[in-house]
Scaffold this motif. Sequence first.
Motif, PDB file in Angstrom:
ATOM      1  N   LEU A  50       0.831  -1.199   0.000  1.00 38.12           N
ATOM      2  CA  LEU A  50       0.000   0.000   0.000  1.00 38.12           C
ATOM      3  C   LEU A  50       0.867   1.251   0.000  1.00 38.12           C
ATOM      4  O   LEU A  50       0.558   2.222  -0.707  1.00 38.12           O
ATOM      5  N   GLU A  51       1.940   1.234   0.766  1.00 33.59           N
ATOM      6  CA  GLU A  51       2.863   2.369   0.800  1.00 33.59           C
ATOM      7  C   GLU A  51       3.413   2.666  -0.585  1.00 33.59           C
ATOM      8  O   GLU A  51       3.431   3.822  -1.037  1.00 33.59           O
ATOM      9  N   ARG A  52       3.835   1.626  -1.291  1.00 30.77           N
ATOM     10  CA  ARG A  52       4.401   1.824  -2.631  1.00 30.77           C
ATOM     11  C   ARG A  52       3.327   2.304  -3.611  1.00 30.77           C
ATOM     12  O   ARG A  52       3.613   3.109  -4.514  1.00 30.77           O
ATOM     13  N   GLN A  53       2.117   1.814  -3.463  1.00 30.45           N
ATOM     14  CA  GLN A  53       1.049   2.228  -4.364  1.00 30.45           C
ATOM     15  C   GLN A  53       0.676   3.694  -4.161  1.00 30.45           C
ATOM     16  O   GLN A  53       0.463   4.434  -5.134  1.00 30.45           O
ATOM     17  N   LEU A  54       0.623   4.130  -2.912  1.00 27.94           N
ATOM     18  CA  LEU A  54       0.326   5.536  -2.654  1.00 27.94           C
ATOM     19  C   LEU A  54       1.493   6.427  -3.087  1.00 27.94           C
ATOM     20  O   LEU A  54       1.282   7.549  -3.568  1.00 27.94           O
ATOM     21  N   ARG A  55       2.716   5.933  -2.941  1.00 25.20           N
ATOM     22  CA  ARG A  55       3.872   6.680  -3.432  1.00 25.20           C
ATOM     23  C   ARG A  55       3.793   6.844  -4.954  1.00 25.20           C
ATOM     24  O   ARG A  55       4.120   7.905  -5.492  1.00 25.20           O
ATOM     25  N   TRP A  56       3.348   5.790  -5.631  1.00 26.56           N
ATOM     26  CA  TRP A  56       3.174   5.873  -7.094  1.00 26.56           C
ATOM     27  C   TRP A  56       2.153   6.942  -7.452  1.00 26.56           C
ATOM     28  O   TRP A  56       2.359   7.737  -8.372  1.00 26.56           O
ATOM     29  N   LEU A  57       1.040   6.981  -6.735  1.00 27.65           N
ATOM     30  CA  LEU A  57       0.028   8.002  -7.004  1.00 27.65           C
ATOM     31  C   LEU A  57       0.607   9.401  -6.851  1.00 27.65           C
ATOM     32  O   LEU A  57       0.452  10.259  -7.740  1.00 27.65           O
ATOM     33  N   GLY A  59       3.641  10.339  -6.919  1.00 25.13           N
ATOM     34  CA  GLY A  59       4.661  10.593  -7.925  1.00 25.13           C
ATOM     35  C   GLY A  59       4.100  11.017  -9.268  1.00 25.13           C
ATOM     36  O   GLY A  59       4.784  11.652 -10.067  1.00 25.13           O
ATOM     37  N   ARG A  60       2.859  10.670  -9.521  1.00 28.12           N
ATOM     38  CA  ARG A  60       2.191  11.077 -10.755  1.00 28.12           C
ATOM     39  C   ARG A  60       1.328  12.322 -10.556  1.00 28.12           C
ATOM     40  O   ARG A  60       0.519  12.676 -11.416  1.00 28.12           O
ATOM     41  N   GLY A  61       1.502  12.975  -9.415  1.00 30.85           N
ATOM     42  CA  GLY A  61       0.730  14.181  -9.153  1.00 30.85           C
ATOM     43  C   GLY A  61      -0.702  13.912  -8.755  1.00 30.85           C
ATOM     44  O   GLY A  61      -1.568  14.785  -8.887  1.00 30.85           O
ATOM     45  N   LEU A  62      -0.984  12.700  -8.247  1.00 26.49           N
ATOM     46  CA  LEU A  62      -2.337  12.314  -7.846  1.00 26.49           C
ATOM     47  C   LEU A  62      -2.399  12.145  -6.337  1.00 26.49           C
ATOM     48  O   LEU A  62      -1.399  11.823  -5.696  1.00 26.49           O
ATOM     49  N   ARG A  63      -3.588  12.335  -5.788  1.00 30.80           N
ATOM     50  CA  ARG A  63      -3.781  12.133  -4.353  1.00 30.80           C
ATOM     51  C   ARG A  63      -5.055  11.346  -4.122  1.00 30.80           C
ATOM     52  O   ARG A  63      -6.081  11.613  -4.740  1.00 30.80           O
ATOM     53  N   GLY A  64      -4.972  10.378  -3.216  1.00 33.87           N
ATOM     54  CA  GLY A  64      -6.139   9.569  -2.891  1.00 33.87           C
ATOM     55  C   GLY A  64      -7.034  10.270  -1.890  1.00 33.87           C
ATOM     56  O   GLY A  64      -6.551  10.808  -0.883  1.00 33.87           O
ATOM     57  N   VAL A  65      -8.332  10.274  -2.167  1.00 30.62           N
ATOM     58  CA  VAL A  65      -9.306  10.935  -1.295  1.00 30.62           C
ATOM     59  C   VAL A  65     -10.540  10.056  -1.170  1.00 30.62           C
ATOM     60  O   VAL A  65     -10.708   9.079  -1.904  1.00 30.62           O
ATOM     61  N   SER A  66     -11.432  10.420  -0.270  1.00 27.44           N
ATOM     62  CA  SER A  66     -12.706   9.715  -0.152  1.00 27.44           C
ATOM     63  C   SER A  66     -13.545   9.965  -1.395  1.00 27.44           C
ATOM     64  O   SER A  66     -13.337  10.936  -2.135  1.00 27.44           O
ATOM     65  N   VAL A  67     -14.513   9.098  -1.626  1.00 30.18           N
ATOM     66  CA  VAL A  67     -15.382   9.268  -2.788  1.00 30.18           C
ATOM     67  C   VAL A  67     -16.192  10.550  -2.678  1.00 30.18           C
ATOM     68  O   VAL A  67     -16.382  11.273  -3.658  1.00 30.18           O
ATOM     69  N   ALA A  68     -16.659  10.872  -1.477  1.00 29.86           N
ATOM     70  CA  ALA A  68     -17.421  12.105  -1.294  1.00 29.86           C
ATOM     71  C   ALA A  68     -16.578  13.317  -1.667  1.00 29.86           C
ATOM     72  O   ALA A  68     -17.057  14.238  -2.354  1.00 29.86           O
ATOM     73  N   GLU A  69     -15.322  13.325  -1.237  1.00 32.65           N
ATOM     74  CA  GLU A  69     -14.435  14.440  -1.579  1.00 32.65           C
ATOM     75  C   GLU A  69     -14.172  14.488  -3.072  1.00 32.65           C
ATOM     76  O   GLU A  69     -14.143  15.567  -3.684  1.00 32.65           O
ATOM     77  N   LEU A  70     -13.998  13.334  -3.685  1.00 40.74           N
ATOM     78  CA  LEU A  70     -13.755  13.278  -5.127  1.00 40.74           C
ATOM     79  C   LEU A  70     -14.943  13.841  -5.901  1.00 40.74           C
ATOM     80  O   LEU A  70     -14.773  14.663  -6.814  1.00 40.74           O
ATOM     81  N   LEU A  71     -16.143  13.418  -5.563  1.00 42.97           N
ATOM     82  CA  LEU A  71     -17.316  13.872  -6.297  1.00 42.97           C
ATOM     83  C   LEU A  71     -17.574  15.359  -6.089  1.00 42.97           C
ATOM     84  O   LEU A  71     -17.967  16.076  -7.020  1.00 42.97           O
ATOM     85  N   THR A  72     -17.344  15.843  -4.872  1.00 45.22           N
ATOM     86  CA  THR A  72     -17.527  17.260  -4.606  1.00 45.22           C
ATOM     87  C   THR A  72     -16.517  18.087  -5.386  1.00 45.22           C
ATOM     88  O   THR A  72     -16.856  19.145  -5.942  1.00 45.22           O
ATOM     89  N   ALA A  73     -15.266  17.613  -5.453  1.00 42.45           N
ATOM     90  CA  ALA A  73     -14.244  18.326  -6.221  1.00 42.45           C
ATOM     91  C   ALA A  73     -14.576  18.328  -7.710  1.00 42.45           C
ATOM     92  O   ALA A  73     -14.386  19.335  -8.398  1.00 42.45           O
TER      93      ALA A  73
END
Length: 258
Positions: A50-57, A59-73
């Motif tokens: 999981l650490e490596r997967q989030l680091r990959w995100l 590194g590509r300028g992406l950030r993981g968020v909740s679905v509610a936050e994603l839809l609101t954004a």
Amino acid sequence: MPSSVESASLPRDRSPGRARPGPVPWIAMYHSVGDCSDDPYRVTVTPARLERQLRWLRGRGLRGVSVAELLTARARGEGRGLVGLTFDDGYADFLTDALPVLSRWECTATLFVLPGRLGGDNSWDRPGPCKPLLTADAVRQARRAGMEIGSHGLTHLDLTRADDRTLTEEISQSRALLAELTGSPADGFCYPYGTVDQRVRDAVRAAGYGYACAIDPGALTGPYALPRVHIGENDTAARLFLKYRLHRLRRRPVPGPR
């Protein structure tokens, strides 16, 4: 009246009588985080993976968020650098093994729990390893840490096979229990096993949820059947890149602002 999350994910008309769908959101589906040496259903990733997967995100300028936050954004036109992170079933290891990793990478997530099984285990996965589920206090702790708490039904049933009474209990009662537990309404629903049909989708909307997550809902794809991508222990950076690209190419657009 639709909830604030539902309003964020619904289409905006740009021409009379016609709504344009927005680009499909990328929502990752996790389950358990911990030891995956005995994992016949491939629902576990190790904390290191999981650490490596989030680091990959990141590194590509992406950030993981909740679905509610994603839809609101997305409703504000600001969702381009965000991906949704979801954790199904409410395993106890979320608090001990997933949350510290999410916090290090400044990510949030949606935790879909089963209020009818709090403090129990994943008995629906037999045969398979017995995994404890979060207690009520642990769910509240995850909420205080900034995680969104959504419903996975009461007891993890295939809702497409449920009678009308059971369907109502699994969908509506679980929402009421989560509101009592966390002090705020549960806007998100996640279909157990990813199975959904129009009857079940309509019941979720009627119960007041703002959105719902599935796996690969096909023609039902929309705010109440958001497709997700399964993420497992074998998903290295190369596999994540392929899944990210293929998801956007294969999935139908989801109604919502561009």
